[in-house]
Design an enzyme around this catalytic site. Structure first.
Site, PDB file in Angstrom:
ATOM      1  N   LYS A  69     -37.705 -77.491 140.197  1.00  0.00           N
ATOM      2  CA  LYS A  69     -36.311 -78.040 140.615  1.00  0.00           C
ATOM      3  C   LYS A  69     -35.076 -76.834 140.154  1.00  0.00           C
ATOM      4  O   LYS A  69     -34.842 -77.145 139.050  1.00  0.00           O
ATOM      5  CB  LYS A  69     -35.664 -79.731 140.398  1.00  0.00           C
ATOM      6  CG  LYS A  69     -34.708 -79.530 141.391  1.00  0.00           C
ATOM      7  CD  LYS A  69     -34.379 -81.622 141.087  1.00  0.00           C
ATOM      8  CE  LYS A  69     -33.607 -81.667 141.979  1.00  0.00           C
ATOM      9  NZ  LYS A  69     -31.885 -81.339 141.752  1.00  0.00           N
ATOM     10  N   CYS A 115     -48.475 -79.410  98.399  1.00  0.00           N
ATOM     11  CA  CYS A 115     -46.757 -79.335  98.332  1.00  0.00           C
ATOM     12  C   CYS A 115     -46.141 -80.526  98.967  1.00  0.00           C
ATOM     13  O   CYS A 115     -46.371 -81.252  99.618  1.00  0.00           O
ATOM     14  CB  CYS A 115     -46.547 -78.451  99.580  1.00  0.00           C
ATOM     15  SG  CYS A 115     -44.629 -78.368  99.843  1.00  0.00           S
ATOM     16  N   ARG A 155     -24.873 -76.409 152.981  1.00  0.00           N
ATOM     17  CA  ARG A 155     -24.959 -77.615 152.982  1.00  0.00           C
ATOM     18  C   ARG A 155     -24.594 -78.269 153.327  1.00  0.00           C
ATOM     19  O   ARG A 155     -24.203 -78.862 154.308  1.00  0.00           O
ATOM     20  CB  ARG A 155     -25.900 -78.544 151.711  1.00  0.00           C
ATOM     21  CG  ARG A 155     -26.318 -79.146 152.123  1.00  0.00           C
ATOM     22  CD  ARG A 155     -27.689 -80.235 151.644  1.00  0.00           C
ATOM     23  NE  ARG A 155     -26.955 -80.486 150.419  1.00  0.00           N
ATOM     24  CZ  ARG A 155     -27.549 -81.428 149.555  1.00  0.00           C
ATOM     25  NH1 ARG A 155     -28.895 -80.982 149.443  1.00  0.00           N
ATOM     26  NH2 ARG A 155     -26.751 -81.840 148.223  1.00  0.00           N
TER      27      ARG A 155
HETATM   28  S1  IVH Z   1     -37.305 -79.353 148.716  1.00  0.00           S
HETATM   29  C1  IVH Z   1     -35.676 -82.057 152.187  1.00  0.00           C
HETATM   30  N1  IVH Z   1     -37.541 -77.837 145.978  1.00  0.00           N
HETATM   31  O1  IVH Z   1     -32.819 -79.978 145.072  1.00  0.00           O
HETATM   32  C2  IVH Z   1     -34.825 -81.576 151.155  1.00  0.00           C
HETATM   33  N2  IVH Z   1     -35.477 -78.329 146.796  1.00  0.00           N
HETATM   34  O2  IVH Z   1     -30.870 -82.409 144.087  1.00  0.00           O
HETATM   35  C3  IVH Z   1     -36.600 -81.065 150.400  1.00  0.00           C
HETATM   36  N3  IVH Z   1     -33.621 -78.210 145.008  1.00  0.00           N
HETATM   37  O3  IVH Z   1     -30.987 -80.558 147.949  1.00  0.00           O
HETATM   38  C4  IVH Z   1     -36.143 -80.041 149.482  1.00  0.00           C
HETATM   39  N4  IVH Z   1     -34.839 -76.695 143.619  1.00  0.00           N
HETATM   40  O4  IVH Z   1     -31.505 -78.388 147.271  1.00  0.00           O
HETATM   41  C5  IVH Z   1     -36.341 -78.765 147.022  1.00  0.00           C
HETATM   42  N5  IVH Z   1     -38.025 -76.173 144.728  1.00  0.00           N
HETATM   43  C6  IVH Z   1     -37.432 -77.460 145.605  1.00  0.00           C
HETATM   44  C7  IVH Z   1     -36.000 -77.781 144.720  1.00  0.00           C
HETATM   45  C8  IVH Z   1     -34.763 -78.423 146.013  1.00  0.00           C
HETATM   46  C9  IVH Z   1     -33.883 -77.768 144.070  1.00  0.00           C
HETATM   47  C10 IVH Z   1     -32.932 -78.892 145.296  1.00  0.00           C
HETATM   48  C11 IVH Z   1     -33.005 -79.084 147.059  1.00  0.00           C
HETATM   49  C12 IVH Z   1     -32.125 -80.377 147.121  1.00  0.00           C
HETATM   50  C13 IVH Z   1     -31.718 -80.582 145.581  1.00  0.00           C
HETATM   51  C14 IVH Z   1     -31.727 -82.459 145.705  1.00  0.00           C
END
Ligand code: IVH
Length: 628
Positions: free
Chosen positions: A115, A434, A136
């Site tokens: 993430k 030790c 977004r």
């Molecule tokens: S999939 C329908 N994959 O995290 C949404 N999101 O806190 C599917 N994000 O809004 C998102 N890394 O902007 C996805 N590998 C990843 C991600 C990711 C960061 C963000 C994304 C999302 C937010 C939620």
């Protein structure tokens, strides 16, 4: 003349697109940054001389572009949903159960990605050219920031400029994360500091602040990256799975979020979590967890979405909070097997509800790689119960008095010369007696996952060793409450409680005992597997390497380590003394030890519970089954 200029412009555009691709997608640049800039400059000059050949998808749009007055709004045909998150494996299982219920069967697989802590954006391509891009916003409408996104070098203006893959769909909306690597963030902050401006607190704020700039040149000057993590509108839709989409985007020049893994089921995902958590500090960008998504697009459709979140994806957030503080000085700590670990003393800082004043620097290799110095301002993080660690130093705000860390020559606990490898990154004390090593062994012995002796903390361990009251783990079991009372002005009640806790720890399982012994490479999981396989420590001690290796999930490294450990005379003596003291004989085990087999495994003990039912005995002491 004109025709020649046109040809030259086209040639340069293709050439620059190719180099961008080699740099950002293949990670294998063929020319230097300098040579690249020369090409770009030539193109800029030619385009300026021949405005009639201007084109929105020229790579120069990435650097030029007039400042905008403000941003237009961009409506998302497919809503940009957020994502729900959990923090425990049980909640992931619940998510998986809900998915199965909706589908009427298990999904065919999950894809896991980091993430990325950035800003969600969308890129709308028409016939392979970037037409629009936006943020977004509230999910149904965001800001149109096409010029800014076009200025992000890893966002291609044309998909697949080298024609390596299939033609893209007529309309393809790619969703992903605009983010900054730690390195780009540092550079951007250093530049701001040089201008006397306020630096950004973290890469995400830096990215968001940069994308809000009305002048795309600012975006181009701060290196923002893009990682794809999904699609919105796609027409026609050739894709059946997310794995296919990732493959297509990679070839097209839009790097998908990485690293990624595909797991057949949620158990596979859960098993992989510790690995993700371990690797996270080494990622080049900030990340606070992983995202788990159903791979099959028809299955996604089948489970559908809630108003705000899809039901086919979930985030697993790591328990980590970070804070910025300074390293005041560095101690060298001796580990259980003699390894020397640098530990930072910090200016106390609030972190996840506690005040933190010390943090592990792991090892000298990491200190060197991350260039952490005494006096540095650093980012510290705390994950679960694990002690906090230093993620990185804010090298961009150094004052000049910071000092590189030099590994010591002598053991800080026993003063013996230390062993070091050629690079002087693995430094250790070879002295078996030790006191520093013993203290580390005792701290580990008493820790929660091991023998779990409440009240036997680092302070008491230090006193016990320094006063010569304990010279091995087995000595703990001959301490009485009156022995303990004078320590640290303990008082009769605490002394009795500690003596009781030590006594109670005799009932721990074989698995805990094996883990507590601190055998190199034997973590809690391997200890459990060994205990399950061998049942008694005697069986384990007489096994050869081959037999050890045949145990579940035990590889040659662990097998060799266990074998060496139990063959060592000192360790054999320790094990015998522990057995004599009655350690790890549960009531049932000691009942059985009448026939001479102490150290029962949890599995054996569990089997013996049948006996409990038959005889009406109540099982006493702590049970591993209950504690997990
Ligand atoms: S999939 C329908 N994959 O995290 C949404 N999101 O806190 C599917 N994000 O809004 C998102 N890394 O902007 C996805 N590998 C990843 C991600 C990711 C960061 C963000 C994304 C999302 C937010 C939620």
């Amino acid at each position: 003349m004109k025709e020649k200029a046109r040809q030259e412009i086209e040639r340069l555009r293709a050439e620059i697109n190719r180099h961008n691709f080699l740099y950002y997608v293949d990670n294998a640049p063929e020319i230097s940054d300098r040579a690249f800039d020369d090409l770009l400059r030539r193109l800029i000059d030619l385009e300026a001389a021949h405005p009639e050949f201007a084109s929105a998808d020229s790579p120069t749009s990435k650097v030029g572009g007039a400042p905008a007055e403000g941003f237009a709004r961009m409506t998302h045909a497919v809503p940009m949903l957020s994502i729900d998150f959990v923090r425990t494996p049980d909640k992931l299982r619940k998510f998986d159960q809900d998915v199965r219920k909706k589908l009427g069967r298990p999904p065919s697989g999950y894809v896991v990605e980091p993430k990325i802590d950035g800003v969600a954006v969308t890129l709308w391509y028409e016939r392979g050219s970037l037409a629009r891009g936006g943020t977004r916003g509230d999910g149904s409408e965001g800001d149109e920031i096409t010029a800014n996104l076009a200025a992000v070098r890893s966002v291609p203006l044309r998909l697949d400029p080298l024609g390596r893959g299939p033609a893209p769909p007529a309309v393809l909306e790619v969703r992903g994360e605009a983010y900054m690597t730690w390195a780009s963030f540092e550079k951007a902050n250093a530049a701001l500091a040089a201008e006397g401006r306020e630096p950004f607190a973290n890469p995400r704020n830096s990215t968001a602040g940069t994308l809000k700039q009305l002048d795309p040149k600012v975006v181009a000057s701060r290196r923002i990256s893009f990682a794809a993590h999904g699609i919105g509108t796609v027409d026609p839709n050739p894709f059946k799975t997310y794995t296919e989409i990732r493959g297509f985007l990679g070839t097209a020049g839009l790097p998908p979020a990485s690293p990624a893994a595909r797991c057949a089921d949620m158990d596979g995902v859960i098993e992989a979590i510790p690995g993700w958590e371990r690797d996270r500090p080494d990622l080049p960008f900030p990340s606070d967890g992983i995202v788990i998504k159903i791979d099959d697009l028809a299955e996604r459709e089948g489970v559908g979405s809630a108003p705000k979140y899809p039901r086919w994806a979930i985030a697993f957030k790591f328990e980590a909070e970070s804070a910025v503080t300074a390293i005041t000085d560095v101690d060298f700590q001796v580990g259980q097997s003699g390894q020397i670990t640098p530990v930072a003393n910090l200016r106390p800082v609030e972190l996840a509800g506690t005040t933190v004043s010390r943090a592990s620097l792991h090892n000298f290799e990491m200190v060197r790689r991350k260039d952490i110095r005494t006096g540095d301002r650093v980012v510290v993080e705390k994950a679960g119960e694990i002690i906090p660690y230093v993620i990185r130093s804010l090298s961009e705000v150094r004052a000049g008095a910071e000092e590189p860390l030099v590994p010591p020559d002598r053991c800080p606990a026993c003063s013996q010369p230390l062993d070091a490898d050629d690079s002087r990154t693995a430094v250790s004390c070879a002295n078996q007696s030790c006191p520093g090593r013993l203290k580390a062994q005792l701290r580990h012995w008493a820790s929660r996952g091991a023998m779990d002796i409440e009240g036997l903390g680092a302070k008491i361990v230090d006193l016990l060793v320094d006063r010569g009251m304990v010279s091995s783990q087995a000595d703990l079991y001959s301490l009485s409450a009156p022995d303990l009372e004078p320590l640290d002005r303990m008082g009769a009640r605490s002394a009795a409680a500690l003596a009781g806790a030590i006594e109670a720890s005799k009932d721990r399982s074989l698995a805990r005992l094996l883990f507590a012994l601190g055998i190199q490479h034997v973590g809690a999981e391997a200890a459990k597997n060994l205990a399950g396989e061998f049942g008694t420590i005697e069986a384990l001690m007489s096994a050869d390497v081959g037999r050890l290796e045949s145990a579940r999930a035990i590889g040659p490294v662990i097998a060799r380590s266990v074998h060496d450990f139990v063959r060592n005379a000192r360790n054999r003596d320790l094990i015998a003394r522990l057995a004599n003291a009655g350690v790890a004989r549960s009531r049932w085990a000691s009942w059985f030890s009448v026939i001479g087999r102490p150290f029962r495994s949890p599995r054996t003990v569990r089997a013996l519970c049948c006996v409990r039912l038959l005889t009406g005995h109540r099982r006493q002491g702590s049970s591993d089954e209950a504690r997990g």
